[in-house]
Design a protein around this motif. Structure first.
Motif, mmCIF file in Angstrom:
data_model
loop_
_atom_site.group_PDB
_atom_site.id
_atom_site.type_symbol
_atom_site.label_atom_id
_atom_site.label_comp_id
_atom_site.label_asym_id
_atom_site.label_seq_id
_atom_site.Cartn_x
_atom_site.Cartn_y
_atom_site.Cartn_z
ATOM 1 N N THR A 47 0.822 -1.214 0.000
ATOM 2 C CA THR A 47 0.000 0.000 0.000
ATOM 3 C C THR A 47 0.855 1.264 0.000
ATOM 4 O OG1 THR A 47 -0.134 0.184 2.407
ATOM 5 C CG2 THR A 47 -1.820 -1.168 1.305
ATOM 6 N N GLY A 48 2.186 1.073 0.063
ATOM 7 C CA GLY A 48 3.088 2.218 0.082
ATOM 8 C C GLY A 48 3.462 2.684 1.477
ATOM 9 N N ILE A 49 3.027 1.950 2.491
ATOM 10 C CA ILE A 49 3.333 2.304 3.879
ATOM 11 C C ILE A 49 4.480 1.431 4.363
ATOM 12 C CG2 ILE A 49 2.448 2.377 6.246
ATOM 13 C CD1 ILE A 49 -0.373 2.677 5.009
ATOM 14 N N ASP A 50 5.448 2.040 5.012
ATOM 15 C CA ASP A 50 6.537 1.282 5.620
ATOM 16 C C ASP A 50 5.962 0.546 6.834
ATOM 17 O OD1 ASP A 50 8.771 0.295 6.928
ATOM 18 O OD2 ASP A 50 9.836 2.203 6.956
ATOM 19 N N PRO A 51 6.070 -0.778 6.883
ATOM 20 C CA PRO A 51 5.520 -1.535 8.012
ATOM 21 C C PRO A 51 6.034 -1.058 9.375
ATOM 22 C CG PRO A 51 6.144 -3.026 6.265
ATOM 23 C CD PRO A 51 6.636 -1.664 5.875
ATOM 24 N N MET A 52 7.232 -0.513 9.418
ATOM 25 C CA MET A 52 7.781 -0.030 10.682
ATOM 26 C C MET A 52 7.084 1.257 11.145
ATOM 27 S SD MET A 52 9.634 -2.528 11.270
ATOM 28 C CE MET A 52 10.386 -2.052 12.798
ATOM 29 N N ASP A 53 6.357 1.903 10.252
ATOM 30 C CA ASP A 53 5.616 3.117 10.587
ATOM 31 C C ASP A 53 4.135 2.838 10.849
ATOM 32 O OD1 ASP A 53 7.903 4.646 10.243
ATOM 33 O OD2 ASP A 53 7.466 5.069 8.133
ATOM 34 N N PHE A 54 3.757 1.564 10.930
ATOM 35 C CA PHE A 54 2.341 1.205 11.033
ATOM 36 C C PHE A 54 1.865 1.053 12.478
ATOM 37 C CE2 PHE A 54 -1.434 -1.529 10.297
ATOM 38 C CZ PHE A 54 -2.119 -0.654 9.478
ATOM 39 N N GLY A 55 2.692 1.414 13.437
ATOM 40 C CA GLY A 55 2.306 1.312 14.847
ATOM 41 C C GLY A 55 0.987 1.997 15.168
ATOM 42 N N PRO A 56 0.792 3.256 14.745
ATOM 43 C CA PRO A 56 -0.494 3.911 15.021
ATOM 44 C C PRO A 56 -1.681 3.179 14.384
ATOM 45 C CG PRO A 56 1.143 5.540 14.376
ATOM 46 C CD PRO A 56 1.756 4.180 14.139
ATOM 47 N N GLY A 57 -1.449 2.582 13.219
ATOM 48 C CA GLY A 57 -2.505 1.803 12.567
ATOM 49 C C GLY A 57 -2.898 0.605 13.399
ATOM 50 N N PHE A 58 -1.904 -0.073 13.968
ATOM 51 C CA PHE A 58 -2.195 -1.220 14.835
ATOM 52 C C PHE A 58 -2.948 -0.791 16.091
ATOM 53 C CE2 PHE A 58 1.202 -4.061 12.939
ATOM 54 C CZ PHE A 58 0.290 -4.984 12.476
ATOM 55 N N VAL A 59 -2.519 0.300 16.687
ATOM 56 C CA VAL A 59 -3.201 0.782 17.893
ATOM 57 C C VAL A 59 -4.657 1.100 17.562
ATOM 58 C CG1 VAL A 59 -3.295 2.594 19.640
ATOM 59 C CG2 VAL A 59 -1.081 1.619 18.988
ATOM 60 N N ALA A 60 -4.882 1.809 16.476
ATOM 61 C CA ALA A 60 -6.244 2.187 16.084
ATOM 62 C C ALA A 60 -7.101 0.962 15.790
ATOM 63 C CB ALA A 60 -6.201 3.111 14.872
ATOM 64 N N LEU A 61 -6.566 0.023 15.015
ATOM 65 C CA LEU A 61 -7.331 -1.175 14.682
ATOM 66 C C LEU A 61 -7.616 -2.011 15.926
ATOM 67 C CD1 LEU A 61 -8.607 -2.616 12.277
ATOM 68 C CD2 LEU A 61 -6.463 -3.850 11.961
ATOM 69 N N GLY A 62 -6.630 -2.137 16.804
ATOM 70 C CA GLY A 62 -6.827 -2.884 18.042
ATOM 71 C C GLY A 62 -7.888 -2.264 18.933
ATOM 72 N N VAL A 63 -7.861 -0.941 19.050
ATOM 73 C CA VAL A 63 -8.880 -0.254 19.851
ATOM 74 C C VAL A 63 -10.258 -0.464 19.234
ATOM 75 C CG1 VAL A 63 -9.725 2.035 20.543
ATOM 76 C CG2 VAL A 63 -7.316 1.431 20.888
ATOM 77 N N CYS A 64 -10.348 -0.426 17.915
ATOM 78 C CA CYS A 64 -11.632 -0.679 17.240
ATOM 79 C C CYS A 64 -12.167 -2.069 17.572
ATOM 80 C CB CYS A 64 -11.494 -0.498 15.735
ATOM 81 S SG CYS A 64 -11.330 1.222 15.233
ATOM 82 N N TRP A 65 -11.292 -3.078 17.579
ATOM 83 C CA TRP A 65 -11.700 -4.434 17.962
ATOM 84 C C TRP A 65 -12.312 -4.431 19.360
ATOM 85 C CZ3 TRP A 65 -12.019 -9.409 16.220
ATOM 86 C CH2 TRP A 65 -11.479 -9.694 14.969
ATOM 87 N N LEU A 66 -11.600 -3.826 20.292
ATOM 88 C CA LEU A 66 -12.036 -3.853 21.688
ATOM 89 C C LEU A 66 -13.322 -3.064 21.899
ATOM 90 C CD1 LEU A 66 -8.510 -3.483 23.322
ATOM 91 C CD2 LEU A 66 -9.807 -5.589 22.902
ATOM 92 N N VAL A 67 -13.439 -1.923 21.254
ATOM 93 C CA VAL A 67 -14.656 -1.118 21.374
ATOM 94 C C VAL A 67 -15.839 -1.841 20.726
ATOM 95 C CG1 VAL A 67 -15.772 1.027 20.613
ATOM 96 C CG2 VAL A 67 -13.470 1.090 21.598
ATOM 97 N N ALA A 68 -15.632 -2.418 19.557
ATOM 98 C CA ALA A 68 -16.727 -3.102 18.848
ATOM 99 C C ALA A 68 -17.249 -4.292 19.643
ATOM 100 C CB ALA A 68 -16.268 -3.542 17.458
ATOM 101 N N VAL A 69 -16.360 -5.095 20.208
ATOM 102 C CA VAL A 69 -16.844 -6.248 20.984
ATOM 103 C C VAL A 69 -17.518 -5.779 22.270
ATOM 104 C CG1 VAL A 69 -14.812 -6.893 22.377
ATOM 105 C CG2 VAL A 69 -16.346 -8.664 21.520
ATOM 106 N N ALA A 70 -17.003 -4.721 22.884
ATOM 107 C CA ALA A 70 -17.648 -4.182 24.092
ATOM 108 C C ALA A 70 -19.047 -3.663 23.758
ATOM 109 C CB ALA A 70 -16.794 -3.073 24.696
ATOM 110 N N MET A 71 -19.185 -3.000 22.617
ATOM 111 C CA MET A 71 -20.499 -2.511 22.193
ATOM 112 C C MET A 71 -21.467 -3.666 21.975
ATOM 113 S SD MET A 71 -19.407 0.543 19.510
ATOM 114 C CE MET A 71 -20.745 0.098 18.441
ATOM 115 N N LEU A 72 -20.993 -4.724 21.330
ATOM 116 C CA LEU A 72 -21.857 -5.868 21.063
ATOM 117 C C LEU A 72 -22.276 -6.546 22.362
ATOM 118 C CD1 LEU A 72 -23.231 -7.646 18.945
ATOM 119 C CD2 LEU A 72 -21.167 -9.053 18.919
#
Length: 122
Positions: A47-72
């Motif tokens: 996608t043109g993103i350096d995997p070493m710079d994807f830390g914020p993406g992981f944090v955001a996606l992980g938080v989305c997982w936790l929020v979505a399951v808590a909502m459900l």
């Protein structure tokens, strides 16, 4: 009840690990585990993103997982069901373990939809 427990475990494994690993790479400059990120790095790199710079993406996606399951778990709403399904679909690229947990989440959500979502008020 088993579907809710399984979804919680899957979300904690996937989302929890993504949050911790994302914070770890932001703090140290390297992911947990081996020096080279897993096979998912090829997908991110494409996608043109350096995997070493994807830390914020992981944090955001992980938080989305936790929020979505808590909502459900707290509301049994259709929106929460859809939110978790979308997050799982968006995680299928996270090879290899994230792919397994995401697909397992999708299967459980589809198989137990009637038990997980409250009927709309009449």
């Amino acid at each position: 009840m088993p579907a809710r427990v399984l979804l919680t475990v899957l979300a904690l494994i996937t989302g929890g690990y993504q949050v911790v690993d994302g914070i770890h790479v932001l703090a140290t400059g390297v992911y947990m585990g081996s020096a080279t990120p897993g096979p998912w790095r090829h997908v991110i790199h494409a996608t043109g993103i350096d995997p070493m710079d994807f830390g914020p993406g992981f944090v955001a996606l992980g938080v989305c997982w936790l929020v979505a399951v808590a909502m459900l778990l707290s509301s049994s709403s259709r929106r929460a069901w859809w939110a978790l399904l979308i997050i799982a679909v968006l995680t299928v690229w996270y090879l290899p373990v994230g792919t397994l947990t995401a697909v397992a989440t999708i299967v459980v959500l589809l198989a137990a939809r009637e038990k997980l979502v409250s009927p709309p008020p009449s």
